[in-house]
Every structure is written in structure tokens, then in C-alpha cells.
Scaffold this motif. Structure first.
Motif, PDB file in Angstrom:
ATOM      1  N   TYR A 133       0.836  -1.192   0.000  1.00 39.15           N
ATOM      2  CA  TYR A 133       0.000   0.000   0.000  1.00 39.15           C
ATOM      3  C   TYR A 133       0.875   1.247   0.000  1.00 39.15           C
ATOM      4  O   TYR A 133       1.981   1.242   0.543  1.00 39.15           O
ATOM      5  CB  TYR A 133      -0.879   0.050   1.257  1.00 39.15           C
ATOM      6  CG  TYR A 133      -1.926  -1.025   1.344  1.00 39.15           C
ATOM      7  CD1 TYR A 133      -1.639  -2.255   1.927  1.00 39.15           C
ATOM      8  CD2 TYR A 133      -3.211  -0.805   0.868  1.00 39.15           C
ATOM      9  CE1 TYR A 133      -2.597  -3.245   2.005  1.00 39.15           C
ATOM     10  CE2 TYR A 133      -4.191  -1.787   0.952  1.00 39.15           C
ATOM     11  CZ  TYR A 133      -3.870  -2.998   1.522  1.00 39.15           C
ATOM     12  OH  TYR A 133      -4.841  -3.963   1.610  1.00 39.15           O
ATOM     13  N   GLN A 164       0.664   5.379   1.094  1.00 40.47           N
ATOM     14  CA  GLN A 164      -0.114   6.404   1.803  1.00 40.47           C
ATOM     15  C   GLN A 164       0.635   7.728   1.750  1.00 40.47           C
ATOM     16  O   GLN A 164       1.644   7.906   2.438  1.00 40.47           O
ATOM     17  CB  GLN A 164      -0.391   5.996   3.246  1.00 40.47           C
ATOM     18  CG  GLN A 164      -1.361   6.951   3.957  1.00 40.47           C
ATOM     19  CD  GLN A 164      -1.810   6.431   5.311  1.00 40.47           C
ATOM     20  OE1 GLN A 164      -1.044   5.804   6.025  1.00 40.47           O
ATOM     21  NE2 GLN A 164      -3.064   6.703   5.660  1.00 40.47           N
ATOM     22  N   GLY A 169      -5.643   8.723   2.347  1.00 43.19           N
ATOM     23  CA  GLY A 169      -5.986   7.349   2.687  1.00 43.19           C
ATOM     24  C   GLY A 169      -5.007   6.366   2.070  1.00 43.19           C
ATOM     25  O   GLY A 169      -4.132   6.749   1.289  1.00 43.19           O
ATOM     26  N   LEU A 170      -5.133   5.122   2.438  1.00 46.40           N
ATOM     27  CA  LEU A 170      -4.265   4.087   1.872  1.00 46.40           C
ATOM     28  C   LEU A 170      -4.701   3.750   0.452  1.00 46.40           C
ATOM     29  O   LEU A 170      -5.890   3.613   0.181  1.00 46.40           O
ATOM     30  CB  LEU A 170      -4.317   2.813   2.716  1.00 46.40           C
ATOM     31  CG  LEU A 170      -3.321   2.740   3.844  1.00 46.40           C
ATOM     32  CD1 LEU A 170      -3.845   3.441   5.069  1.00 46.40           C
ATOM     33  CD2 LEU A 170      -2.997   1.285   4.182  1.00 46.40           C
ATOM     34  N   PHE A 194      -4.264   0.856  -2.320  1.00 49.29           N
ATOM     35  CA  PHE A 194      -3.813  -0.513  -2.554  1.00 49.29           C
ATOM     36  C   PHE A 194      -3.014  -0.565  -3.847  1.00 49.29           C
ATOM     37  O   PHE A 194      -3.453  -0.085  -4.892  1.00 49.29           O
ATOM     38  CB  PHE A 194      -5.028  -1.434  -2.629  1.00 49.29           C
ATOM     39  CG  PHE A 194      -4.733  -2.822  -3.132  1.00 49.29           C
ATOM     40  CD1 PHE A 194      -5.267  -3.254  -4.332  1.00 49.29           C
ATOM     41  CD2 PHE A 194      -3.920  -3.677  -2.405  1.00 49.29           C
ATOM     42  CE1 PHE A 194      -5.002  -4.527  -4.802  1.00 49.29           C
ATOM     43  CE2 PHE A 194      -3.652  -4.946  -2.873  1.00 49.29           C
ATOM     44  CZ  PHE A 194      -4.193  -5.382  -4.078  1.00 49.29           C
ATOM     45  N   LEU A 242       4.403   7.084   2.693  1.00 53.46           N
ATOM     46  CA  LEU A 242       4.629   5.907   3.526  1.00 53.46           C
ATOM     47  C   LEU A 242       4.198   4.698   2.712  1.00 53.46           C
ATOM     48  O   LEU A 242       3.103   4.703   2.125  1.00 53.46           O
ATOM     49  CB  LEU A 242       3.766   5.977   4.781  1.00 53.46           C
ATOM     50  CG  LEU A 242       4.386   6.412   6.094  1.00 53.46           C
ATOM     51  CD1 LEU A 242       3.327   6.556   7.164  1.00 53.46           C
ATOM     52  CD2 LEU A 242       5.450   5.441   6.551  1.00 53.46           C
ATOM     53  N   PHE A 253       3.337   0.785   3.034  1.00 55.80           N
ATOM     54  CA  PHE A 253       3.053  -0.277   3.985  1.00 55.80           C
ATOM     55  C   PHE A 253       2.985  -1.620   3.279  1.00 55.80           C
ATOM     56  O   PHE A 253       2.471  -1.741   2.157  1.00 55.80           O
ATOM     57  CB  PHE A 253       1.711  -0.033   4.683  1.00 55.80           C
ATOM     58  CG  PHE A 253       1.721   1.083   5.678  1.00 55.80           C
ATOM     59  CD1 PHE A 253       1.093   2.289   5.398  1.00 55.80           C
ATOM     60  CD2 PHE A 253       2.334   0.924   6.916  1.00 55.80           C
ATOM     61  CE1 PHE A 253       1.095   3.322   6.309  1.00 55.80           C
ATOM     62  CE2 PHE A 253       2.337   1.954   7.839  1.00 55.80           C
ATOM     63  CZ  PHE A 253       1.719   3.149   7.538  1.00 55.80           C
ATOM     64  N   PHE A 313      -0.343  -5.439   9.398  1.00 55.50           N
ATOM     65  CA  PHE A 313       0.463  -4.425   8.717  1.00 55.50           C
ATOM     66  C   PHE A 313       1.823  -4.251   9.385  1.00 55.50           C
ATOM     67  O   PHE A 313       1.950  -4.310  10.604  1.00 55.50           O
ATOM     68  CB  PHE A 313      -0.259  -3.072   8.717  1.00 55.50           C
ATOM     69  CG  PHE A 313      -1.320  -2.975   7.661  1.00 55.50           C
ATOM     70  CD1 PHE A 313      -2.556  -3.589   7.844  1.00 55.50           C
ATOM     71  CD2 PHE A 313      -1.087  -2.281   6.484  1.00 55.50           C
ATOM     72  CE1 PHE A 313      -3.534  -3.519   6.873  1.00 55.50           C
ATOM     73  CE2 PHE A 313      -2.073  -2.196   5.509  1.00 55.50           C
ATOM     74  CZ  PHE A 313      -3.297  -2.821   5.702  1.00 55.50           C
ATOM     75  N   PRO A 344       5.365  -1.765   9.960  1.00 53.93           N
ATOM     76  CA  PRO A 344       5.518  -0.391  10.445  1.00 53.93           C
ATOM     77  C   PRO A 344       5.671   0.631   9.332  1.00 53.93           C
ATOM     78  O   PRO A 344       5.595   1.825   9.580  1.00 53.93           O
ATOM     79  CB  PRO A 344       6.792  -0.458  11.296  1.00 53.93           C
ATOM     80  CG  PRO A 344       7.554  -1.589  10.703  1.00 53.93           C
ATOM     81  CD  PRO A 344       6.557  -2.580  10.217  1.00 53.93           C
ATOM     82  N   ARG A 349       9.140   4.979   5.155  1.00 53.65           N
ATOM     83  CA  ARG A 349       8.869   6.370   4.755  1.00 53.65           C
ATOM     84  C   ARG A 349       9.852   6.766   3.678  1.00 53.65           C
ATOM     85  O   ARG A 349      11.062   6.805   3.927  1.00 53.65           O
ATOM     86  CB  ARG A 349       8.993   7.322   5.940  1.00 53.65           C
ATOM     87  CG  ARG A 349       8.605   8.759   5.573  1.00 53.65           C
ATOM     88  CD  ARG A 349       8.560   9.679   6.785  1.00 53.65           C
ATOM     89  NE  ARG A 349       7.483   9.360   7.690  1.00 53.65           N
ATOM     90  CZ  ARG A 349       6.210   9.680   7.510  1.00 53.65           C
ATOM     91  NH1 ARG A 349       5.837  10.350   6.415  1.00 53.65           N
ATOM     92  NH2 ARG A 349       5.308   9.367   8.406  1.00 53.65           N
TER      93      ARG A 349
END
Lengths: 112, 117
Positions: free
Chosen positions: B35, B37, B42-43, B45, B88, B90, B108, B110, B113
Motif C-alpha cells: 500500500y 499512503q 488514505g491508503l 492498494f 509511507l 506499507f 500491517f 511499520p 517512509r
């Protein structure tokens, strides 16, 4: 088009109060609906997962409801705590091609 | 601790460069998801792998690619980086899957970044 819409965009409540977050979806065919909690800068954490046949599921002070007929879900938080401050995200699974459709989230702030 | 590990934690690079993000799923999990972000968003996909095979594709740019190796770890390759790729990233894992009739919990990591200067 498969979509997940959440309301409100943001919410501020006092510690100890209850609140309800909404999720409306147009995803079809539907497989399951999930609620996640995401603290700022961290990965989401799963709160509940509900399938078509389930209309309520609880996880501690969090209770999710699902109405598959109206394609609506809600997340109710009871007796809010400062640690509940986070974004709450509704995710709906599409059944035919393994897609997870993510909502934009509701940002919840709990004030002391 | 979810049991999903991601490296590196932070990555700073320049536009036009190429980077590789790495994810190790929880022990026993066969599915890996990526993902993106962006700040205050929002995330999004990107892609899912199941036991080494691509299972679902989201809004992944052509400049991005991923793979899952026989030991089930996964890598996300981002090339020709642009300022807008700063975000970010994920990784999540689940036993079998979280969609298509499956209801496994996603765990998920951490996040990594990425900052593109």
C-alpha cells in the motif's frame, strides 16, 4: 463503480462520550467488510471483519454493524478514551477479483 | 508488534532514482499486500501476491513493480522516482487472503517512509 464512502470526515468528542462512524459502499459482489484503526504514521490494525450473514460484531468497546441490504455499516465506540484518537477506516472486499476497496477514513479526536 | 517487518524504515533519495523496499511477512502467511499512503491521504492498494503469484492489482504505476520470492518475502521496486512518490509504503500479510471470499486478518508492518528530493 466500486466505492466506499465514510462520514464524517473528522470528528471531535470529549473523553468518555460515545460516537458512531458511518460507512456506505457500492461494492458488488460483496464478500466482507472490515474496520481498521490507524494511529498517525503507523500501520492499520484490524478491529472487526464481517461477512454477508453477520450484522453485528464487537471488539471490546468497538461494535460494528452491517446492513447488507442497504449497503451500510457503522462503527460505534463506547466510553471513548484518549487512545481512541486515530483514523478509522472501512474496507470492503469485492468477491470476484480479490479487490479490497478502502474508504478515506474518519479522523477521530478525543479531547480530555 | 504485528510480526511483519519492513526495511528500511526511512529512505531519502533524489528524483529519477530507483529504490527497493523489502517486506517479510508473518511466519506462515502466504499473502503479501503493498500500500501507498501519501501525507494526510488514505491508503492506496498497490498489489497483492499469494504464494509467489500476483493475485490482485490496484492503482500501481508502471514505474513500480513487485515480486514475492520462494521464501515469501516481497520486494517493491520504485523507479524513475518523482516528488509525488514521497509517501509511507506499507506492507501487510495474511494467511491466505482478505478478499474473494476469504476473511483472514491482515497484519500491517511499520511502513517505509520514502522521501524524494
Amino acid at each position: 463503480k466500486n466505492q466506499v464512502e465514510q462520514s464524517p470526515q473528522s470528528l471531535i468528542i470529549l473523553e468518555g462520550k460515545n460516537c458512531t462512524l458511518q460507512c456506505n459502499y457500492t461494492v458488488s459482489p460483496f464478500s466482507n467488510l472490515r474496520w481498521y484503526k490507524q494511529d498517525t504514521g503507523r500501520g492499520p490494525v484490524s478491529l472487526t471483519i464481517m461477512t454477508f450473514s453477520e450484522n453485528t460484531k464487537s471488539n471490546g468497546r468497538y461494535t460494528a454493524t452491517l446492513d447488507a441490504d442497504t449497503k451500510q455499516s457503522s462503527l460505534h465506540i463506547t466510553a471513548s478514551q484518549l487512545s481512541d484518537s486515530a483514523s478509522y477506516i472501512c474496507v470492503v472486499s469485492e468477491d470476484s477479483n480479490y479487490q479490497l476497496i478502502w474508504g478515506a477514513g474518519t479522523k477521530l479526536i478525543i479531547k480530555p | 508488534d504485528s510480526g511483519v517487518t519492513q526495511t528500511p524504515k526511512h529512505l531519502i533519495t533524489a528524483t529519477g532514482q530507483r529504490v527497493t523496499l523489502r517486506c517479510s511477512p508473518r511466519s506462515g502467511d502466504l499473502s503479501v499486500y503493498w500500500y501507498q499512503q501519501s501525507l494526510d491521504q488514505g491508503l492506496q492498494f498497490l498489489i497483492q501476491y499469494y504464494n509467489g503469484e500476483e493475485r490482485a492489482k490496484g492503482n500501481i504505476l508502471e514505474r513500480f513493480s513487485a515480486q514475492q520470492f520462494p521464501d515469501l518475502h516481497s520486494e517493491l521496486n520504485l523507479s524513475s522516482l518523482e516528488l509525488g512518490d514521497s509517501a509511507l509504503y506499507f506492507c501487510a500479510s495474511s494467511k491466505r487472503g482478505a478478499s474473494g471470499g476469504l476473511t483472514d486478518t491482515q497484519y500491517f508492518g511499520p511502513g517505509t517512509r520514502l522521501t524524494v528530493l
